[in-house]
Design an enzyme around this catalytic site. Structure first.
Site, PDB file in Angstrom:
ATOM      1  N   HIS A   1      -6.817  -0.740   3.267  1.00  0.00           N
ATOM      2  CA  HIS A   1      -6.810   0.677   3.641  1.00  0.00           C
ATOM      3  C   HIS A   1      -8.004   1.347   2.993  1.00  0.00           C
ATOM      4  O   HIS A   1      -8.403   0.965   1.896  1.00  0.00           O
ATOM      5  CB  HIS A   1      -5.516   1.319   3.116  1.00  0.00           C
ATOM      6  CG  HIS A   1      -4.974   2.403   3.989  1.00  0.00           C
ATOM      7  ND1 HIS A   1      -5.067   3.728   3.676  1.00  0.00           N
ATOM      8  CD2 HIS A   1      -4.316   2.352   5.181  1.00  0.00           C
ATOM      9  CE1 HIS A   1      -4.494   4.448   4.633  1.00  0.00           C
ATOM     10  NE2 HIS A   1      -4.019   3.650   5.555  1.00  0.00           N
TER      11      HIS A   1
ATOM     12  N   HIS B   1      40.859  -0.121   9.173  1.00  0.00           N
ATOM     13  CA  HIS B   1      39.643  -0.932   9.358  1.00  0.00           C
ATOM     14  C   HIS B   1      39.859  -2.379   8.917  1.00  0.00           C
ATOM     15  O   HIS B   1      39.497  -3.317   9.624  1.00  0.00           O
ATOM     16  CB  HIS B   1      38.478  -0.331   8.564  1.00  0.00           C
ATOM     17  CG  HIS B   1      37.901   0.892   9.193  1.00  0.00           C
ATOM     18  ND1 HIS B   1      36.569   1.051   9.423  1.00  0.00           N
ATOM     19  CD2 HIS B   1      38.503   2.022   9.667  1.00  0.00           C
ATOM     20  CE1 HIS B   1      36.355   2.231   9.995  1.00  0.00           C
ATOM     21  NE2 HIS B   1      37.517   2.835  10.134  1.00  0.00           N
TER      22      HIS B   1
ATOM     23  N   ARG C   1       0.848  -1.207   0.000  1.00  0.00           N
ATOM     24  CA  ARG C   1       0.000   0.000   0.000  1.00  0.00           C
ATOM     25  C   ARG C   1       0.876   1.246   0.000  1.00  0.00           C
ATOM     26  O   ARG C   1       1.057   1.880  -1.014  1.00  0.00           O
ATOM     27  CB  ARG C   1      -0.946  -0.052   1.217  1.00  0.00           C
ATOM     28  CG  ARG C   1      -2.151   0.851   1.115  1.00  0.00           C
ATOM     29  CD  ARG C   1      -1.885   2.298   1.518  1.00  0.00           C
ATOM     30  NE  ARG C   1      -1.423   2.458   2.884  1.00  0.00           N
ATOM     31  CZ  ARG C   1      -0.945   3.605   3.368  1.00  0.00           C
ATOM     32  NH1 ARG C   1      -0.853   4.685   2.613  1.00  0.00           N
ATOM     33  NH2 ARG C   1      -0.519   3.678   4.624  1.00  0.00           N
ATOM     34  N   GLU C   2       1.507   1.557   1.123  1.00  0.00           N
ATOM     35  CA  GLU C   2       2.406   2.731   1.158  1.00  0.00           C
ATOM     36  C   GLU C   2       3.523   2.555   0.122  1.00  0.00           C
ATOM     37  O   GLU C   2       3.879   3.498  -0.586  1.00  0.00           O
ATOM     38  CB  GLU C   2       3.011   2.871   2.565  1.00  0.00           C
ATOM     39  CG  GLU C   2       4.007   4.000   2.739  1.00  0.00           C
ATOM     40  CD  GLU C   2       3.357   5.363   2.940  1.00  0.00           C
ATOM     41  OE1 GLU C   2       2.491   5.489   3.813  1.00  0.00           O
ATOM     42  OE2 GLU C   2       3.721   6.304   2.208  1.00  0.00           O
TER      43      GLU C   2
HETATM   44  C1  HCA Z   1      -1.309   8.910   3.460  1.00  0.00           C
HETATM   45  C2  HCA Z   1      -1.897   8.113   4.590  1.00  0.00           C
HETATM   46  C3  HCA Z   1      -0.927   7.478   5.519  1.00  0.00           C
HETATM   47  C4  HCA Z   1      -1.737   6.627   6.467  1.00  0.00           C
HETATM   48  C5  HCA Z   1      -1.000   5.941   7.535  1.00  0.00           C
HETATM   49  C6  HCA Z   1      -1.755   4.880   8.286  1.00  0.00           C
HETATM   50  C7  HCA Z   1      -0.122   8.567   6.286  1.00  0.00           C
HETATM   51  O1  HCA Z   1      -0.965  10.069   3.696  1.00  0.00           O
HETATM   52  O2  HCA Z   1      -1.184   8.408   2.344  1.00  0.00           O
HETATM   53  O3  HCA Z   1      -2.821   4.472   7.869  1.00  0.00           O
HETATM   54  O4  HCA Z   1      -1.227   4.423   9.298  1.00  0.00           O
HETATM   55  O5  HCA Z   1       1.096   8.620   6.153  1.00  0.00           O
HETATM   56  O6  HCA Z   1      -0.749   9.355   6.974  1.00  0.00           O
HETATM   57  O7  HCA Z   1       0.019   6.690   4.825  1.00  0.00           O
HETATM   58 CU    CU Z   2       2.090   7.114   5.052  1.00  0.00          CU
END
Ligand code: HCA
Ligand code: CU
Length: 465
Positions: A70, A286, A10-11
């Site tokens: 998500h 080293h 996802r991320e």
């Molecule tokens: C985004 C959402 C998220 C959500 C994180 C989570 C963030 O900005 O795309 O659900 O824990 O960084 O806030 O990735």
């Molecule tokens: Cu995020």
């Protein structure tokens, strides 16, 4: 015990210019499952039909990890997540003033209503719920608590504290999480720490110390902008620094390489744990230490990750490293010869960017006057590259010329368009380089021939001109 939620799917797919195929996602999920992460965030099904398909297939793959979808706080998004068959959905809705004013155009009370309603809706569909207050780190503390309490009262059992812009410092993360833990009814707290100032993993570890339960990671630290903590770094830090050994380290190295291949996103050589240089030593001081006792400059044995120590030989080198390298090739030299060889290597090293084993053997041959008939272990290879018909060959050549390992590039006639002569320390590096070449836009096909022996003319001593 700490938990990990891996969000590579996802991320990680929010990394600029990265797009996984559904089969690749399934394979990534299986590998993550073997590592032992507790949760796999498989995607937001509302993004596209293929993301939805991937979430559905991963949810049904029989993994040990809990599969999480998500979703924005919308009924349609949450409904889609439920249709995918996941056990848990994330309802995310921002809480910071700037996000509420600018993106959502909502006041605080309206926001609380939306959060409560959507968490309850997800619960009514039989889903477990994590609520993510997006931009939590820039949210006033009192409102953050109200938003989280609203979600918990509506049925969420997890809160993800999102440092969406990576602005916190470790001591602040500690203080915020401590205060949040004290202010909330029983629930699990996740840490979603972005890496904009390079502090993501430090923040996550401090958050755990303050009472949070779970760290969000991605393989190779992928994600929006500069990403979030790298899975491999997180697991090894937990293993080595916190004594938490409940994850399987065996496949981390190959998992990172697999992600490089399917994403075209390559880690920097100095990346901890998985970077090419993570277990490579260079200066005479080293290498001398490491060759006597690796603990002088190594935190742990690289074989823990299926990796090997490497010693670089160039102008920084010392006698011991050269002697060991020559011994590895079965080459015996006297102490006087060794002095001369090291001196010659320093001279050659001053004049060339990189020295390879072939160069070292060559120097030894010249100094001792004896013929040394060995095959260097490091690799020279000729990579033939075919370019897509709609792409300018010159554009690909430009990319190739930027790569340090590529020594020369020829545009050629015949079945292939380009021939590149490359020099790398070993097969691992050759494999990575070829993956990197394949990921160059416009490269259709590569064909690699490893050089077994290089025959040089009189005035070439094996060094790049
Ligand atoms: C985004 C959402 C998220 C959500 C994180 C989570 C963030 O900005 O795309 O659900 O824990 O960084 O806030 O990735
Ligand atoms: Cu995020």
């Amino acid at each position: 015990m700490v938990e990990i939620l891996d969000s590579t799917l996802r991320e990680g797919e929010q990394t600029p210019f990265v797009n996984f195929m559904v089969d690749e996602k399934l394979e990534i999920a299986r590998r993550l499952d073997r590592v032992g992460v507790e949760m796999i965030e498989a995607g937001d099904p509302s993004v596209s039909p293929a993301v939805c398909d991937a979430v559905m297939r991963i949810a049904r793959a029989g993994l040990r990890a809990e599969v999480v979808a998500h979703s924005l706080a919308t009924r349609s998004g949450i409904g889609k997540a439920a249709e995918c068959g996941v056990g848990r959905v994330v309802v995310f809705y921002p809480t910071s003033k700037i996000h509420l004013d600018t993106k959502m155009n909502k006041g605080e009370d309206e926001a609380l209503k939306i959060i409560g309603e959507h968490v309850a809706f997800a619960r009514s569909l039989g889903l477990k719920v994590r609520y993510t207050p997006e931009d939590a780190s820039r949210t006033g503390f009192d409102f953050l608590v109200r938003a989280c309490v609203t979600a918990i009262e509506a049925g969420a059992d997890r809160i993800s504290f999102a440092d969406t812009l990576g602005i916190l410092r470790p001591f602040e993360t500690y203080e915020r999480i401590r205060a949040l833990r004290a202010a909330l009814p029983p629930c699990k707290i996740d840490l979603h720490c972005h890496n904009d100032f390079g502090l993501a993993l430090g923040n996550a570890l401090e958050g755990i110390r303050a009472g949070a339960n779970c760290i969000h990671t991605t393989v190779n630290g992928m994600g929006e902008r500069t990403g979030i903590p790298d899975l491999c770094e997180t697991i090894v830090a937990l293993h080595q620094l916190e004594g938490d050994q409940h994850y399987d380290l065996h496949e981390l190295t190959t998992l990172s390489a697999f992600l490089e291949r399917v994403s075209g996103f390559f880690v920097a050589p100095n990346k901890p744990i998985t970077g090419t240089n993570a277990f490579t030593h260079k200066s005479g001081v080293h290498t001398n230490g490491v060759l006597k006792n690796p603990s002088t400059y190594e935190n742990f044995d690289p074989s823990l990750l299926g990796r090997e120590r490497r010693i670089v030989i160039d102008k920084y080198t010392g006698k011991r490293a050269v002697a060991v390298r020559l011994e590895e090739y079965g080459v015996q030299v006297t102490p006087e010869e060794l002095d001369l060889i090291v001196e010659a290597i320093k001279k050659v090293g001053d004049e060339h960017k990189i020295l390879h084993d072939a160069d070292i053997v060559d120097v030894a041959e010249r100094v001792t006057g004896r013929s040394i008939d060995v095959f260097p272990r490091d690799l020279n290879a000729i990579v033939m590259i075919a370019v897509e018909s709609h792409v300018y060959t010159g554009a690909v050549v430009r990319r190739l010329r930027n790569l340090q390992q590529v020594e020369s590039v020829f545009e050629i006639t015949g079945d292939y368009d380009i021939s590149a002569y490359v020099r790398v320390p070993g097969t691992w590096d050759l494999n990575n380089l070829i993956e990197e070449l394949r990921a160059i836009p416009g490269v259709k096909l590569t064909d690699t021939r490893v050089v077994l022996k290089k025959h040089l003319t009189e005035d070439h001593h094996g060094y790049a001109d």
